[in-house]
Write a protein that holds these residues in place. Sequence first.
Motif, short mmCIF file in Angstrom:
data_model
loop_
_atom_site.label_atom_id
_atom_site.label_comp_id
_atom_site.label_asym_id
_atom_site.label_seq_id
_atom_site.Cartn_x
_atom_site.Cartn_y
_atom_site.Cartn_z
N PHE A 94 26.74 21.87 -35.07
CA PHE A 94 27.17 22.81 -36.12
C PHE A 94 28.69 22.94 -36.22
N VAL A 95 29.29 21.84 -36.67
CA VAL A 95 30.73 21.84 -36.95
C VAL A 95 30.90 21.43 -38.41
N PRO A 96 31.95 21.90 -39.09
CA PRO A 96 32.14 21.57 -40.51
C PRO A 96 32.69 20.15 -40.68
N TYR A 97 32.22 19.49 -41.73
CA TYR A 97 32.70 18.17 -42.11
C TYR A 97 33.10 18.20 -43.58
N GLU A 98 34.14 17.43 -43.89
CA GLU A 98 34.48 17.15 -45.28
C GLU A 98 33.82 15.85 -45.68
N ILE A 99 33.18 15.87 -46.87
CA ILE A 99 32.36 14.74 -47.28
C ILE A 99 32.75 14.33 -48.69
N LYS A 100 32.80 13.01 -48.92
CA LYS A 100 33.02 12.46 -50.25
C LYS A 100 32.07 11.28 -50.45
N VAL A 101 31.50 11.20 -51.65
CA VAL A 101 30.67 10.06 -52.01
C VAL A 101 31.19 9.51 -53.32
N GLN A 102 31.60 8.24 -53.29
CA GLN A 102 32.21 7.62 -54.46
C GLN A 102 31.36 6.44 -54.91
N ALA A 103 31.18 6.34 -56.22
CA ALA A 103 30.43 5.22 -56.79
C ALA A 103 31.35 4.02 -56.96
N VAL A 104 30.87 2.82 -56.59
CA VAL A 104 31.62 1.58 -56.77
C VAL A 104 30.66 0.53 -57.33
N ASN A 105 31.20 -0.38 -58.09
CA ASN A 105 30.43 -1.53 -58.54
C ASN A 105 31.33 -2.75 -58.52
N ASP A 106 30.83 -3.82 -59.12
CA ASP A 106 31.60 -5.07 -59.06
C ASP A 106 32.87 -5.01 -59.87
N TYR A 107 33.05 -3.96 -60.67
CA TYR A 107 34.22 -3.89 -61.53
C TYR A 107 35.21 -2.80 -61.10
N GLY A 108 34.90 -2.16 -59.99
CA GLY A 108 35.85 -1.17 -59.49
C GLY A 108 35.16 0.07 -58.96
N SER A 109 35.99 1.09 -58.69
CA SER A 109 35.51 2.34 -58.11
C SER A 109 35.53 3.46 -59.15
N GLY A 110 34.68 4.43 -58.91
CA GLY A 110 34.68 5.61 -59.76
C GLY A 110 35.89 6.48 -59.48
N PRO A 111 36.02 7.61 -60.20
CA PRO A 111 37.17 8.50 -59.97
C PRO A 111 37.16 9.05 -58.54
N GLU A 112 38.34 9.48 -58.09
CA GLU A 112 38.44 10.04 -56.75
C GLU A 112 37.58 11.29 -56.65
N PRO A 113 36.61 11.29 -55.73
CA PRO A 113 35.71 12.46 -55.67
C PRO A 113 36.38 13.65 -55.01
N VAL A 114 35.88 14.82 -55.34
CA VAL A 114 36.36 16.07 -54.73
C VAL A 114 35.57 16.30 -53.44
N PRO A 115 36.23 16.51 -52.30
CA PRO A 115 35.49 16.71 -51.05
C PRO A 115 34.62 17.97 -51.12
N VAL A 116 33.47 17.87 -50.49
CA VAL A 116 32.61 19.02 -50.31
C VAL A 116 32.44 19.27 -48.82
N GLU A 117 32.05 20.47 -48.47
CA GLU A 117 31.91 20.82 -47.06
C GLU A 117 30.45 20.83 -46.66
N GLY A 118 30.17 20.23 -45.51
CA GLY A 118 28.84 20.26 -44.93
C GLY A 118 28.93 20.56 -43.44
N PHE A 119 27.78 20.85 -42.84
CA PHE A 119 27.73 21.17 -41.41
C PHE A 119 26.72 20.29 -40.71
N SER A 120 27.07 19.87 -39.51
CA SER A 120 26.11 19.14 -38.68
C SER A 120 24.99 20.08 -38.26
N GLY A 121 23.98 19.51 -37.58
CA GLY A 121 22.77 20.25 -37.30
C GLY A 121 22.97 21.43 -36.36
N GLU A 122 22.02 22.37 -36.45
CA GLU A 122 22.06 23.57 -35.64
C GLU A 122 21.18 23.41 -34.39
N ASP A 123 21.42 24.25 -33.39
CA ASP A 123 20.58 24.34 -32.21
C ASP A 123 20.23 25.81 -32.01
#
Length: 1177
Positions: free
Chosen positions: A790-819
């Motif tokens: 349970f620690v915070p992570y910054e996450i980005k998912v960007q779409a890419v194809n054979d012709y290039g990458s999508g726009p720079e994504p905005v980071p979102v915050e997620g947390f690892s699993g709990e105990d």
Amino acid sequence: MDRKRIWVLSNGALLAIFLGHMTAGLEVPLDPKVLEGLPQPPTITHQSPKDFIIDPRENIVIHCEAKGKPHPSFSWTRNGTHFDVEKDPKVLMKPSSGTLVIDINGEKAEAYEGVYQCTARNEHGTALSNNIVIRQSRSPLWSKERNEPILVQVGVSLVLQCRPPAGLPPPIIFWMDNNFQRLTQDTRVSQALNGDLYFSNVLVDDTRNDYICYARFPHTQTIQQKQPITVKVLDSSPAEERRPSFMAPLGQSSTQMVLRGGVLELECIAEGLPTPDISWRKESGDLPSGRTSFHNFQKTLKIVDVTEADAGDYRCTAKNSLGAGHHIIKVNVKAAPYWISAPRNLILAPKETGILTCRVGGDPKPTITWSVNGVAIENSPKDVNRKVEDDTVILNDVQTGSSAVYQCNASNEFGYLLANAFVNVLAEPPRILTPPNNVYQVITNRPALLDCASFGSPIPSITWFKDSQTSILSGDPYVIHGNGTLEIHVAQLLNSGKYTCIASNNLGTKENHVYLEVKEPTRILAQPEYKVVQRNRNAVFECKVKHDPTLIPIMTWLKDSGELPDDERFVVETDSLTIRDVTEEDEGTYTCVMNTTLDQDSASAMLTVVEATPTPAIVYEQPDPPTDLELTDQRERSVQLTWTPGDENNSPTEKFLIQYEDLLHQPGVWHNLTKVDGTKTTAHLDLSPYVYYSFRVLALNRVGYSQPSKASRQYRTNPAAPDENPTDVQGVGTEHDNLIISWKELTGLQSNGPGLQYRVNWRQKGVEEEWSSETVANTSKYVLSGTPTFVPYEIKVQAVNDYGSGPEPVPVEGFSGEDLPMSAPESIQVLVQNVTLAEVHWEPVPSSTVRGRLQGYKVRYWRERGLHQGAGAEGRQEEAQALSFSGNRTQGRLPGLQPYSLYTLNIRVVNGKGEGPPSANHNFETPEGVPGPPSFLRVKDPNIDSLTLEWGPPQENNGRLTGYTLRYQLVNNSNDLGPVEEMTLPANETTVTLGNLKYSTRYKFYFNANTIKGPGPAITQEAVTVMDEAMPNKQVDLATQGWFIGLMCAIALLILVLLIVCFIKRNKGGKYPVKEKEDAHQDPEIQPMKEDDGTFGEYSDTEDHKPLKGSRTPSNGTVKRDDSDDSLVDYGEGGDGQFNEDGSFIGQYSGKKEKDTHEGNESSEAPSPVNAMNSFV
């Protein structure tokens, strides 16, 4: 020297503009904050009018206000000599002011008439006021005169002279009669400008003795009247008709002078018979439009705001049926002095040159004289740097300390003008007067003006910069005006931003920042359309608007340029106006106006209401499908689609739905792309890359959608890099050492090209600086293992194809699993609020031991036993209850507790994974309460006068029992309750015997238990004591007794015998005494028997006695018994028994017994046999 513009190249390519230095003088800033602290010569700010007429009943107030730094002192002259205010006790000068207040109480106002002038001076100069002429208003009395009656022949002209006394100001004249009613005026009789009353011809009706001229003096509000004039019209000879001739002015021509800017009033009054009509024209041109009016029945021509062009010859014509007469008035326009360019205050820096200009007009040409500090310039100290040229004073190479106030006086025979203008020699660094951080908002393609008002001496030069640029703004599209304002002729969105203006002179530099926001214009996209609507139908006008999203729009609807009627039938919605149940009054032009703070747009449409006409039944069907689909204006990301609508089938097309098929990714599946209005046949379609498009169109009306059109030809778009990234990106752990990153995948339409993949980036927030990355395909999640719990992570998912990458994504915050949480709350305290409620408090656990997202705390509690059972008693432990308290709470309430009980509780921490370990058990006790109801109450061993009650203790004691309370009361046969008896019983008893009760009586018992807290709820029971042994055990049924049956049979037999005897006597022809009396005393007032129920009508005598129905009553109101013992009245009811003519009995027996209402109990009747029978029962 003129203002110079200096053009400078910056960095070899950028053009700069500096505002030069205008040595003709700096304008004085109006901002008082700027003037504060600056030395300034005096300036007159308020003074009384030049011609000041005073009311002799009020104090004289002569105004003179001035400003300057330092504040000026004041003095006055009267009739050209010094006026010593302090020596006259009646005169007071207001503090810090030059205004004079003259107390005329006990004095004559004319003693203070004269010409006054105010002087305001400080160390930098002297300013003068106008010459103020003080005159007292006057309303002199009318001179005494005796008016002889005026005799005049009918039809001739007549003038009644008013000649009021000369007043100041001149009086207002009007004619009235003795009843204070204004005399009627018309084209024949009217009042001239001088107040005289003119008759073009007199009538016999003009004879009267109360022609009275009144004069009202406005200043003193007094009215005076002339002696009444008597006019007698003689009718001795007939009136002769004649051509018009002029009574005023006389002759063929006359001359009149008027001053420029004044009011010209020309008057022509003519006599004649018939009464002539007056008309006007200007000989050398048209009468001035907008400034001309006619009064006094066309006899007066009035022109306001006279100019030199109004001079010339004016012809008035008087005309009747016999001819016409003419008079020429030659108008000369003169002019008192008026300003063309008044001298203006100057602020000059040392060594600069300044010019004072005093340009005036007038006829005759005014004479201009100059003064310095109130002294004629020719008599002032010589100054080699000063040059006077008629209307101009030139000051060269001014020096510090040469500040002064110059006076320009322009005069001719019709008046004068006096102006003060100071020259202030200052050396001041720049100051920017425009407020800092001003925000200017303009609409695209409109001019933008950014202010940079400045002050300084010498005059500062102005330079403008945009945003953080170091280059100077100059050239197209920027223009810098002489006052420092930056103008952008055609503002565009790219012109928005921060602007900096810099003001500088040789004494310093000052800068200011302003901001420009360029907004989208407001446009009406869907305008209201012309409507023809049948009466009592609804009319709907649409008005769809596009506006800048940062501006607040206000929609307003108008009808015929006015407000909408206040009628609930008019319904205004966001983008439409609906008029329900239209009528002919609703016809007109309707306008929608969309306003924002910066602009507006409007559109109008007409409404026509027609009569409703019966029409044959119309068949409404779905529209036919559109045809002839064509693709035009083909571009990389858009295309124009046109089509031909099909038949609407009697229902207008409301919308067109455009669908597409993606033959590359989803062949055979049609998707909705857009809708357009039913009036359009084209649509601009925005497309995505890497799609094989095919289009079709469906039409929609009220019935429904048409069949799809035939598909268009295929249109392929080229691949491109993704335009968007996956959405709904989340990071959630399912185990204590992992993080699952998930997202919503792009569709084939969104991929924009082949080879779609997802670049997943992550890093631990606040710990790692570098991003870790992994590229995956054909999946919507990625599992990251080995993470801390349970620690915070910054996450980005960007779409890419054979012709290039999508726009720079905005980071979102997620947390690892709990105990599961590691620890439990401590320092538990329980505060018992009352017998059923407790409040528990605890210390929160450290956040590091939660090991997850804290959801709250769970309190489990259960009842161990009742305290009355003792510590060693074995009680049945109740099932534990649990309450959850969300969030980081430190307290909670436990409701629903049982009184006088021992409870145990523990607390656990709850996170997203589950519950942590429980805390140590904590015991608490609840206080005593009122007990529950006794478990039962039974009655046993009932006796004649006693009952035994038995009960069980309460199931819930809720405390220590102190005893029982028994209350009881008897219940009689009508269920009424008797008095309550109460007794208290010990807690250790379970039975009680009640004695001295009544036999065969029902009792109701109320029984409850008590603790020290009070009585608990009661239970009830009812019981009956047994009967006395001497009485039968059961009630006797009277109808079954033999003696009763025999008695009833005997009575029935007796009645039968009597009936037989009666019938036998009737058959033998005998008459009953009753019948004899009926035959002997026929009463005409006896009402016949009612047919509906066989009874007689009511009898009513004069004394309102009401005997029994059908009975005959003597005059004394008593009922006599018949002498015959055989009358069956003795066996019936008063008189209800009657016989037919043949002697048969038609009365009915009744079980009732009546008495005469008038005699009370004194008159009674023998009971009938049936009554006798009923009495036995």
